[in-house]
Design a protein around this motif. Sequence first.
Motif, PDB file in Angstrom:
ATOM      1  N   GLN A  51       6.830  -5.042   8.689  1.00 51.12           N
ATOM      2  CA  GLN A  51       7.453  -3.718   8.822  1.00 51.12           C
ATOM      3  C   GLN A  51       6.506  -2.768   9.553  1.00 51.12           C
ATOM      4  O   GLN A  51       6.919  -2.034  10.442  1.00 51.12           O
ATOM      5  N   CYS A  52       5.216  -2.787   9.172  1.00 48.57           N
ATOM      6  CA  CYS A  52       4.261  -1.868   9.794  1.00 48.57           C
ATOM      7  C   CYS A  52       2.842  -2.329   9.444  1.00 48.57           C
ATOM      8  O   CYS A  52       2.507  -2.469   8.263  1.00 48.57           O
ATOM      9  N   GLU A  53       2.033  -2.554  10.464  1.00 46.66           N
ATOM     10  CA  GLU A  53       0.684  -3.068  10.213  1.00 46.66           C
ATOM     11  C   GLU A  53      -0.181  -2.044   9.473  1.00 46.66           C
ATOM     12  O   GLU A  53      -1.071  -2.394   8.716  1.00 46.66           O
ATOM     13  N   LYS A  54       0.121  -0.796   9.686  1.00 48.03           N
ATOM     14  CA  LYS A  54      -0.639   0.243   8.979  1.00 48.03           C
ATOM     15  C   LYS A  54      -0.328   0.188   7.472  1.00 48.03           C
ATOM     16  O   LYS A  54      -1.232   0.357   6.637  1.00 48.03           O
ATOM     17  N   ALA A  55       0.935  -0.072   7.144  1.00 48.27           N
ATOM     18  CA  ALA A  55       1.317  -0.168   5.719  1.00 48.27           C
ATOM     19  C   ALA A  55       0.559  -1.315   5.062  1.00 48.27           C
ATOM     20  O   ALA A  55       0.075  -1.194   3.932  1.00 48.27           O
ATOM     21  N   LEU A  56       0.441  -2.418   5.786  1.00 46.07           N
ATOM     22  CA  LEU A  56      -0.291  -3.568   5.252  1.00 46.07           C
ATOM     23  C   LEU A  56      -1.763  -3.185   5.032  1.00 46.07           C
ATOM     24  O   LEU A  56      -2.334  -3.446   3.975  1.00 46.07           O
TER      25      LEU A  56
ATOM     26  N   ASN B 150      10.849   4.960  13.087  1.00 47.19           N
ATOM     27  CA  ASN B 150      11.960   4.337  12.351  1.00 47.19           C
ATOM     28  C   ASN B 150      11.488   3.321  11.330  1.00 47.19           C
ATOM     29  O   ASN B 150      12.134   3.083  10.314  1.00 47.19           O
ATOM     30  N   GLN B 151      10.335   2.688  11.639  1.00 44.99           N
ATOM     31  CA  GLN B 151       9.859   1.628  10.744  1.00 44.99           C
ATOM     32  C   GLN B 151       9.520   2.175   9.356  1.00 44.99           C
ATOM     33  O   GLN B 151       9.413   1.410   8.404  1.00 44.99           O
ATOM     34  N   CYS B 152       9.368   3.494   9.234  1.00 43.71           N
ATOM     35  CA  CYS B 152       9.000   4.070   7.932  1.00 43.71           C
ATOM     36  C   CYS B 152      10.154   3.966   6.918  1.00 43.71           C
ATOM     37  O   CYS B 152       9.946   4.127   5.714  1.00 43.71           O
ATOM     38  N   GLU B 153      11.355   3.729   7.433  1.00 42.42           N
ATOM     39  CA  GLU B 153      12.532   3.624   6.540  1.00 42.42           C
ATOM     40  C   GLU B 153      13.190   2.253   6.606  1.00 42.42           C
ATOM     41  O   GLU B 153      14.069   1.961   5.797  1.00 42.42           O
TER      42      GLU B 153
ATOM     43  N   ARG C  82      12.179   1.738   2.600  1.00 44.70           N
ATOM     44  CA  ARG C  82      11.381   2.957   2.696  1.00 44.70           C
ATOM     45  C   ARG C  82       9.932   2.589   2.373  1.00 44.70           C
ATOM     46  O   ARG C  82       9.663   1.977   1.335  1.00 44.70           O
ATOM     47  N   CYS C  83       9.036   2.946   3.278  1.00 42.84           N
ATOM     48  CA  CYS C  83       7.632   2.553   3.117  1.00 42.84           C
ATOM     49  C   CYS C  83       7.007   3.330   1.957  1.00 42.84           C
ATOM     50  O   CYS C  83       7.251   4.520   1.782  1.00 42.84           O
ATOM     51  N   GLU C  84       6.156   2.629   1.201  1.00 43.27           N
ATOM     52  CA  GLU C  84       5.565   3.287   0.035  1.00 43.27           C
ATOM     53  C   GLU C  84       4.426   4.235   0.411  1.00 43.27           C
ATOM     54  O   GLU C  84       3.865   4.898  -0.452  1.00 43.27           O
ATOM     55  N   PHE C  85       4.072   4.287   1.709  1.00 49.56           N
ATOM     56  CA  PHE C  85       3.052   5.255   2.146  1.00 49.56           C
ATOM     57  C   PHE C  85       3.694   6.430   2.877  1.00 49.56           C
ATOM     58  O   PHE C  85       3.014   7.169   3.600  1.00 49.56           O
ATOM     59  N   HIS C  86       4.971   6.587   2.691  1.00 49.61           N
ATOM     60  CA  HIS C  86       5.726   7.654   3.358  1.00 49.61           C
ATOM     61  C   HIS C  86       5.087   9.011   3.093  1.00 49.61           C
ATOM     62  O   HIS C  86       4.821   9.796   4.017  1.00 49.61           O
ATOM     63  N   GLY C  87       4.836   9.278   1.826  1.00 49.06           N
ATOM     64  CA  GLY C  87       4.271  10.580   1.444  1.00 49.06           C
ATOM     65  C   GLY C  87       2.957  10.839   2.171  1.00 49.06           C
ATOM     66  O   GLY C  87       2.716  11.935   2.671  1.00 49.06           O
ATOM     67  N   TYR C  88       2.121   9.810   2.265  1.00 52.69           N
ATOM     68  CA  TYR C  88       0.806   9.957   2.898  1.00 52.69           C
ATOM     69  C   TYR C  88       0.943  10.188   4.408  1.00 52.69           C
ATOM     70  O   TYR C  88       0.363  11.130   4.962  1.00 52.69           O
ATOM     71  N   CYS C  89       1.705   9.340   5.092  1.00 54.94           N
ATOM     72  CA  CYS C  89       1.763   9.423   6.563  1.00 54.94           C
ATOM     73  C   CYS C  89       2.540  10.648   7.051  1.00 54.94           C
ATOM     74  O   CYS C  89       2.283  11.141   8.143  1.00 54.94           O
ATOM     75  N   TRP C  90       3.495  11.088   6.257  1.00 54.71           N
ATOM     76  CA  TRP C  90       4.361  12.183   6.714  1.00 54.71           C
ATOM     77  C   TRP C  90       3.886  13.542   6.212  1.00 54.71           C
ATOM     78  O   TRP C  90       4.564  14.555   6.438  1.00 54.71           O
TER      79      TRP C  90
END
Length: 423
Positions: A14-19, A207-210, A214-222
């Motif tokens: 989904q997103c390498e940053k999330a990993l 778009n990958q944030c959703e 929904r990415c669990e780092f949404h709060g942090y990145c946004w």
Amino acid sequence: MHILSKSTYIKGEQCEKALYLFKNRPFLRDKLSMEQRAKFKRGTDVGLLAQQYFPGGLNMTPSSPSQFDKRFHETMSNLGNPAINVMYEAVFQYDDTLIMLDIIVRDGDKWRAIEVKSSLSLSPTYYKDAALQYYVLKGCNVPLSDMQLMYLNADYVKQGELDLSQLFLFQSVKQYAESYQDVIAKNISNFKNIIKQPHSPKIPIGNQCETPYRCEFHGYCWKDVPNESDKPYTIDYKSLYNLLGDTNQPTAYLNLLFYRPAVPIFDGDKPYTEFIIGFSILSNNGRYDRVYRWNCLDDMSRWKESIPLLIEQLAGYERVVCFAPQNITASLQRFNLDVAKELNYKIINLREVLQQSDFHHEKVKNDFSLKNVYESVFTDKTLFEHSRIILNATSDNLAERLLVDSDLELENKALRDIYNHLA
Ligand code: SF4
């Protein structure tokens, strides 16, 4: 010791940053939402039932992460033990990646690998999941007759005892998994490199944030994105007043609690058939609030008692305001034509009314829930997620079930506040 697992691999896709963040800064994760917890519970319930389809298996679930290696070696040795024909949550490791396979069943001199899904259809993500599992299983030299997804049959109708052979469907994903093996190998190598880096990859939000989750780092990145939710809501009042009509009639507020079990409970029901398991009615006689509450959490087979009670308790009101994600008229009609006749003409589904009146606020963009509408209208207040009530209503813990009535009432009061504020 493994570096990746199925869930971290999927995160990386989904997103390498999330990993990266998950492996190196897990404390930055958002709090698990009630909706996610409810989904997780659903998955566990269906998973246990799927095991009964292949009874007598050995449960390999490790009791703690420190047990992973031990369980992996036991799994591999069990494969060679002719007395063992089925394993649940068997642990496999290859290429620094660990998986726990829902079910593995002996099939002649080979093994059939099965991943269970609690859904009625199969998404591309499920195929990718299975392809990763196939990669690890092949890497462990497990002779596979097939790799399958096991999921719920939308057409199954329960009659008498649950018929597991009809409730579940199987889809082979072996061919797909085969064709995807090179991609998986490349991804795993790439992901292992990313995790080792001193900094997180520079990936802009998008778009990958959703998608697909929904990415669990949404709060942090946004967190630094200008907060559109500070802007006030907008609404077309002309449409709203047209749709609401005469608001001076005697009004009651109705909060219905629907339950949609993945596995049907009653005869005649299909997977995810919904029924009413509780409700709360709120009204005011000019001086005091009157609350009527009912639920059948102790015995859900009593759910049909809700119908005559609804008719009786709502008889004195000219309008009944509710907020339901589904078409409430169609739902009531399906339950009972009499209740539909008695209630339909006076039911106002505020959710539909607001949508038709172009109610807009950043908060409701992705989820037009009562909580989000309430928090858009009253920016200094908060409401809990509706899934909290479902989780408590279906909990084995009596103390949690006892919270349902008061939560239904709180939602009903929020509904009345929104209605009174806008109408
Ligand atoms: S919020 Fe978006 S950018 Fe940030 S880690 Fe998640 S998917 Fe990646």
